[in-house]
Design a protein around this motif. Structure first.
Motif, short mmCIF file in Angstrom:
data_model
loop_
_atom_site.label_atom_id
_atom_site.label_comp_id
_atom_site.label_asym_id
_atom_site.label_seq_id
_atom_site.Cartn_x
_atom_site.Cartn_y
_atom_site.Cartn_z
N LYS A 1 -2.46 3.27 19.29
CA LYS A 1 -1.75 3.66 18.38
C LYS A 1 -2.30 4.08 16.97
O LYS A 1 -2.77 3.27 16.57
N GLY A 2 -0.99 4.56 16.36
CA GLY A 2 -1.28 4.54 15.05
C GLY A 2 -0.58 3.28 14.26
O GLY A 2 0.43 2.38 14.48
N SER A 3 -1.07 3.43 12.61
CA SER A 3 -0.43 2.26 11.83
C SER A 3 1.17 2.17 12.66
O SER A 3 1.07 0.50 12.37
N CYS A 4 1.28 2.87 11.60
CA CYS A 4 2.90 2.57 11.48
C CYS A 4 3.89 2.31 13.25
O CYS A 4 4.75 1.05 12.85
N THR A 5 3.17 2.94 14.22
CA THR A 5 3.65 1.97 15.74
C THR A 5 3.40 0.15 15.54
O THR A 5 3.74 -0.54 16.01
N VAL A 6 2.48 -0.12 14.94
CA VAL A 6 1.41 -1.46 15.63
C VAL A 6 2.47 -2.11 13.82
O VAL A 6 2.63 -3.64 14.24
N LEU A 7 3.12 -1.56 13.10
CA LEU A 7 4.00 -2.42 12.21
C LEU A 7 4.94 -2.72 12.61
O LEU A 7 5.68 -3.15 12.46
N GLU A 8 5.35 -1.14 13.12
CA GLU A 8 7.61 -1.63 14.20
C GLU A 8 6.38 -2.49 14.82
O GLU A 8 7.99 -3.33 14.90
N ARG A 9 5.47 -3.26 15.72
CA ARG A 9 5.89 -4.13 16.41
C ARG A 9 6.40 -5.17 16.14
O ARG A 9 6.77 -6.12 16.33
N ALA A 10 5.27 -5.34 14.84
CA ALA A 10 5.77 -7.04 13.85
C ALA A 10 7.14 -7.27 13.21
O ALA A 10 7.47 -8.06 13.26
N VAL A 11 7.28 -6.01 13.07
CA VAL A 11 8.89 -6.03 12.25
C VAL A 11 9.81 -6.03 13.63
O VAL A 11 11.03 -6.69 12.87
N GLN B 1 0.72 -1.07 0.44
CA GLN B 1 -0.23 0.11 0.07
C GLN B 1 1.29 1.48 0.17
O GLN B 1 1.77 1.51 1.10
N SER B 2 0.62 2.60 -0.64
CA SER B 2 1.64 3.00 -1.13
C SER B 2 1.81 4.09 0.19
O SER B 2 2.59 4.78 0.16
N ASN B 3 0.48 3.84 1.09
CA ASN B 3 0.12 4.97 1.87
C ASN B 3 1.46 4.41 3.28
O ASN B 3 1.94 4.94 3.67
N VAL B 4 1.77 3.35 2.95
CA VAL B 4 1.86 2.57 4.23
C VAL B 4 3.49 3.35 3.77
O VAL B 4 4.33 2.70 4.83
N VAL B 5 4.02 2.66 2.87
CA VAL B 5 5.58 3.10 1.98
C VAL B 5 5.24 4.49 3.06
O VAL B 5 6.97 4.60 2.74
N GLN B 6 5.02 5.98 2.23
CA GLN B 6 5.21 6.98 2.15
C GLN B 6 5.23 6.82 4.24
O GLN B 6 5.98 7.96 4.12
N GLU B 7 3.93 6.79 4.77
CA GLU B 7 4.10 6.96 6.22
C GLU B 7 5.17 6.72 6.90
O GLU B 7 5.64 6.91 7.82
N CYS B 8 5.03 5.02 6.85
CA CYS B 8 6.10 4.39 7.47
C CYS B 8 7.27 4.07 7.61
O CYS B 8 7.72 2.61 6.88
N VAL C 1 0.60 -4.94 5.38
CA VAL C 1 -0.90 -4.91 5.24
C VAL C 1 -1.04 -3.85 6.41
O VAL C 1 -1.32 -3.87 7.41
N SER C 2 -2.18 -3.06 5.98
CA SER C 2 -2.05 -1.88 7.23
C SER C 2 -3.68 -2.15 7.15
O SER C 2 -4.30 -0.86 6.44
N ALA C 3 -4.22 -2.81 7.89
CA ALA C 3 -6.26 -2.78 7.85
C ALA C 3 -6.85 -2.31 9.47
O ALA C 3 -6.18 -2.12 9.90
N GLY C 4 -7.52 -1.57 9.18
CA GLY C 4 -8.41 -0.95 10.12
C GLY C 4 -7.61 -0.35 11.36
O GLY C 4 -6.65 0.89 10.24
N ASN C 5 -8.21 0.83 12.33
CA ASN C 5 -7.66 1.25 13.11
C ASN C 5 -7.82 1.87 14.37
O ASN C 5 -8.17 0.38 15.45
N ALA C 6 -7.46 2.22 15.18
CA ALA C 6 -6.94 2.80 16.34
C ALA C 6 -8.69 2.68 17.38
O ALA C 6 -8.89 2.16 18.62
N PHE C 7 -9.67 2.62 16.34
CA PHE C 7 -10.85 3.31 16.77
C PHE C 7 -11.85 1.19 16.69
O PHE C 7 -12.50 1.43 17.33
#
Length: 174
Positions: free
Chosen positions: A135-145, A40-47, A91-97
């Motif tokens: 938490k934001g998406s990048c923070t959650v993806l950081e946990r995974a990496v 996803q381009s937004n994940v590449v740019q933001e994270c 893969v980044s789906a969903g959000n904090a809410f």
């Protein structure tokens, strides 16, 4: 030669021989994407720090086991064992809410010289954890990496290196 001096000399030779055979593992300092077009381009740019975070986690976990690690800008298989790792999917789906549904995958090749010793894919899924807060998406993806770094380090340590493997062939001039 006195016994103490002889013992010290033998130990010094053993240590020197071990150091000569122990090559540092090379890890990319910023792990890139295997194919950025499927992410996803937004994940590449933001994270944009995920590659560095994964590299740091992998290097730290390998170092904990007593392995020497070099984080390098460009891998050189002729200089020692190489952990060639690429992010193959995010893969980044969903959000904090409504809840996070995130996933990170990597593809790894352990190379020594011109030989691929082993290769494997790894994936970690996360939902951000129970009571994770907002938490934001990048923070959650950081946990995974970060966990993927541990997974890859354990796998890397399970693959025996070849004694006296031929270095990668240098490119010859035409």
């Amino acid at each position: 030669m006195p016994v103490l001096t002889r013992s010290f000399a033998v130990l010094s030779l053993i240590a020197a021989a071990s150091a000569a055979h122990a090559a540092a593992y090379q890890v990319p300092e910023n792990i890139g994407y295997k194919d950025v077009t499927i992410i996803q381009s937004n994940v590449v740019q933001e994270c944009n720090e995920l590659g560095r975070q994964l590299s740091a986690s992998l290097a730290a976990e390998l170092t904990k086991t007593g392995v020497e690690v070099q984080r390098v800008a460009a891998l050189d298989a002729a200089a020692g064992p190489v952990v060639d790792i690429k992010i193959s999917n995010l893969v980044s789906a969903g959000n904090a809410f409504i809840g996070h549904r995130k996933s990170a995958s990597v593809w790894v090749e352990l190379r020594q010289g011109s030989e691929v010793l082993a290769s494997k894919g790894f994936t970690r899924d996360t939902m951000g954890g129970a009571f994770a807060g907002f938490k934001g998406s990048c923070t959650v993806l950081e946990r995974a990496v970060l966990v993927l770094g541990k997974d890859v380090a354990q796998w890397t340590q399970s693959i025996p290196l070849r004694a006296g493997a031929a270095p990668a062939a240098a490119a010859s001039a035409p």
